[in-house]
Design an enzyme around this catalytic site. Structure first.
Site, PDB file in Angstrom:
ATOM      1  N   GLY A 148     -38.476-111.243  34.442  1.00  0.00           N
ATOM      2  CA  GLY A 148     -39.249-110.005  34.315  1.00  0.00           C
ATOM      3  C   GLY A 148     -39.957-109.779  35.629  1.00  0.00           C
ATOM      4  N   ASP A 199     -42.609-116.305  37.589  1.00  0.00           N
ATOM      5  CA  ASP A 199     -43.744-115.374  37.531  1.00  0.00           C
ATOM      6  C   ASP A 199     -44.671-115.480  38.738  1.00  0.00           C
ATOM      7  OD1 ASP A 199     -42.879-114.504  34.991  1.00  0.00           O
ATOM      8  OD2 ASP A 199     -43.727-116.320  34.129  1.00  0.00           O
TER       9      ASP A 199
HETATM   10  P1  IMP Z   1     -34.439-119.366  29.042  1.00  0.00           P
HETATM   11  O1  IMP Z   1     -34.134-119.191  30.494  1.00  0.00           O
HETATM   12  O2  IMP Z   1     -34.666-118.078  28.324  1.00  0.00           O
HETATM   13  O3  IMP Z   1     -33.454-120.248  28.358  1.00  0.00           O
HETATM   14  O4  IMP Z   1     -35.832-120.139  28.940  1.00  0.00           O
HETATM   15  C1  IMP Z   1     -35.980-121.492  29.395  1.00  0.00           C
HETATM   16  C2  IMP Z   1     -37.372-121.740  29.929  1.00  0.00           C
HETATM   17  O5  IMP Z   1     -37.555-120.999  31.124  1.00  0.00           O
HETATM   18  C3  IMP Z   1     -38.499-121.297  29.005  1.00  0.00           C
HETATM   19  O6  IMP Z   1     -39.599-122.173  29.182  1.00  0.00           O
HETATM   20  C4  IMP Z   1     -38.866-119.918  29.525  1.00  0.00           C
HETATM   21  O7  IMP Z   1     -40.187-119.559  29.228  1.00  0.00           O
HETATM   22  C5  IMP Z   1     -38.668-120.132  31.006  1.00  0.00           C
HETATM   23  N1  IMP Z   1     -38.323-118.885  31.724  1.00  0.00           N
HETATM   24  C6  IMP Z   1     -37.133-118.251  31.740  1.00  0.00           C
HETATM   25  N2  IMP Z   1     -37.194-117.161  32.512  1.00  0.00           N
HETATM   26  C7  IMP Z   1     -38.433-117.108  33.023  1.00  0.00           C
HETATM   27  C8  IMP Z   1     -39.087-116.228  33.932  1.00  0.00           C
HETATM   28  O8  IMP Z   1     -38.512-115.276  34.459  1.00  0.00           O
HETATM   29  N3  IMP Z   1     -40.382-116.509  34.218  1.00  0.00           N
HETATM   30  C9  IMP Z   1     -41.026-117.581  33.696  1.00  0.00           C
HETATM   31  N4  IMP Z   1     -40.446-118.441  32.858  1.00  0.00           N
HETATM   32  C10 IMP Z   1     -39.164-118.214  32.517  1.00  0.00           C
HETATM   33 MG    MG Z   2     -41.603-112.901  35.465  1.00  0.00          MG
END
Ligand code: IMP
Ligand code: MG
Length: 423
Positions: free
Chosen positions: A39, A12
């Site tokens: 995102g 982010d």
């Molecule tokens: P996952 O990638 O959905 O398995 O999530 C694992 C960790 O990475 C969690 O703490 C999520 O909040 C974080 N995370 C995954 N994708 C993003 C992103 O695009 N931005 C910020 N945090 C992320």
């Molecule tokens: Mg993001």
């Protein structure tokens, strides 16, 4: 050459906007890892658009976008995203390519993600529940289905076989939600995906490089969420760092040129896990409100804190960052004082290194305090318009990191970015 734009914190950092800003300098923009957990927020004609899987160069004429083999792709999210992008008059069949080696996220991967998170109880990672980890597990476990498999007439049989395996795991978790609606959507989306342009990614990209085309690799998440070097186990399941560009696209290391690292002027994290400079007080709340720090994918409030130079130094080292971009600097406009973490204190000892046990030890951040600038910077167009206190803040960070901040993003708009070329 291939340049890379990477997040240096916990995701982010505003990479989407920066990729969009630089996109015109490139012929091809490629995503090399992650999936719909990302995102990337863009403002096009004052309209807010969040891209999850399509590279952020898609709104530029003549720029080809590639979803590389290192990505895990959810056809359902992709279809939805394609519909949004197409509504801007963009012909995705021409400017979006998908590598055939890209692994697919299946409905059961999403179910498994949810079941696994629930089973972790208080130790939950805070996954986005998009099926990322189970999809990567099936890749390294050599079970996964890939985009190229969609073109095989036996795809449905392979799907059913894998689904059966997943069902056993789901039974083990006592997960019994009905996912038939997800499956219906999935097969509709698969039909859609089959009609997009599926390519051999590694030949496609290397042919472009041989023709002298310029390639930009767009990272997702951030270095501190890297599966190897992040705050394990509170990480995502892919290599988010420069090294991931090579394996996620099929290009050789010598082809990597500039590594553009993106950091916020402060720090955020969404989900669980260590965050040494987190502010759980009203200052943190102020950062959240002014920075509108709510997840683009999940809507969750982001945890906020001061900039962490121990973590940033580490990220610059692991990635070989050659240029820095600082985003959301305008969010700091109304703060009287700013703190910068320069070292950690662990068990009474000062260190400038990220400890192995970062998720277990108690870290006390050591701060250097700076005067805020207390001025609005969001309309600044050039470096001379930026307040001196901001320059002091930026120069201190440059010196500490040994890499210079070359751009400051001072608002979400496409034109709110200031180049600091007088350095
Ligand atoms: P996952 O990638 O959905 O398995 O999530 C694992 C960790 O990475 C969690 O703490 C999520 O909040 C974080 N995370 C995954 N994708 C993003 C992103 O695009 N931005 C910020 N945090 C992320
Ligand atoms: Mg993001």
């Amino acid at each position: 050459m291939v340049d890379a734009i990477l997040g240096l914190q916990w995701g982010d950092e505003g990479k989407g906007k920066i990729v969009d800003y630089f996109a015109n300098d490139y012929d091809l923009i490629a995503r090399f890892q992650g999936g719909p957990n990302a995102g990337h927020t863009l403002y096009i004609d004052d309209k807010k658009i969040v891209l999850h899987q399509i590279p952020s160069g898609v709104f530029h004429d003549g720029v080809i976008n590639l979803i590389g083999n290192g990505v895990v792709l959810d056809p359902v999210t992709l279809k939805r995203e394609c519909e949004t992008v197409s509504s801007f008059g963009i012909d995705l069949r021409k400017n979006l390519m998908i590598a055939e080696r890209t692994h697919l996220i299946l409905p059961t991967h999403r179910a498994l993600d949810k079941a696994a998170e629930i089973s972790k109880g208080n130790d939950k990672i805070g996954s986005t529940l998009k099926g990322i980890s189970p999809a990567y597990m099936d890749k390294t476990g050599r079970n996964g289905l890939r985009v190229g498999d969609l073109l095989d007439k036996n795809f449905t049989t392979s799907y059913i076989k894998l689904r059966l395996k997943h069902q056993k795991l789901l039974d083990n978790y006592s997960f019994n939600e009905d996912i038939s609606a997800w499956e219906e959507e999935f097969f509709e989306a698969v039909e859609f995906l089959r009609r997009l342009t599926i390519v051999n990614g590694e030949y496609f990209i290397n042919d472009k490089l041989r023709e002298g085309k310029k390639v930009l690799a767009e990272g997702a998440q951030g270095s501190m969420l890297d599966i190897d070097f992040g705050t394990f186990p509170f990480v995502t399941s892919s290599n988010t760092i420069t090294a991931g560009v090579c394996s996620g696209l099929g290009i050789a290391p010598q082809k990597i040129g500039e590594v553009i690292g993106v950091t916020k002027a402060y720090c955020t994290r969404v989900g669980g896990g260590p965050f040494p400079t987190e502010l759980k007080d009203e200052t943190g709340e102020k950062l959240r409100q002014i920075g509108n720090e709510f997840g683009a994918t999940t809507g969750r409030p982001r945890r906020c804190g001061w900039i962490d130079l121990v973590a940033l130094r580490f990220a610059c080292m692991i990635n070989g960052v050659s240029r820095l971009v600082m985003t959301k600097a305008d969010v700091l406009d109304p703060f009287e004082q700013l703190s910068v973490c320069t070292a950690y204190k662990i068990n009474g000892r000062e260190t400038q290194q990220i400890p192995f046990q970062i998720s277990k030890v108690n870290i006390e951040p050591i701060y250097q305090v700076f005067d805020g600038w207390n001025a609005s910077t969001s309309s600044a167009k050039s470096a001379v318009e930026l307040p001196d206190a901001m320059k002091t803040y930026v120069n201190f960070i440059n010196k500490q990191l040994g890499v210079n901040i070359q751009y400051i993003s001072n608002g979400p708009g496409r034109n709110q970015i200031v180049a600091l070329f007088d350095k």
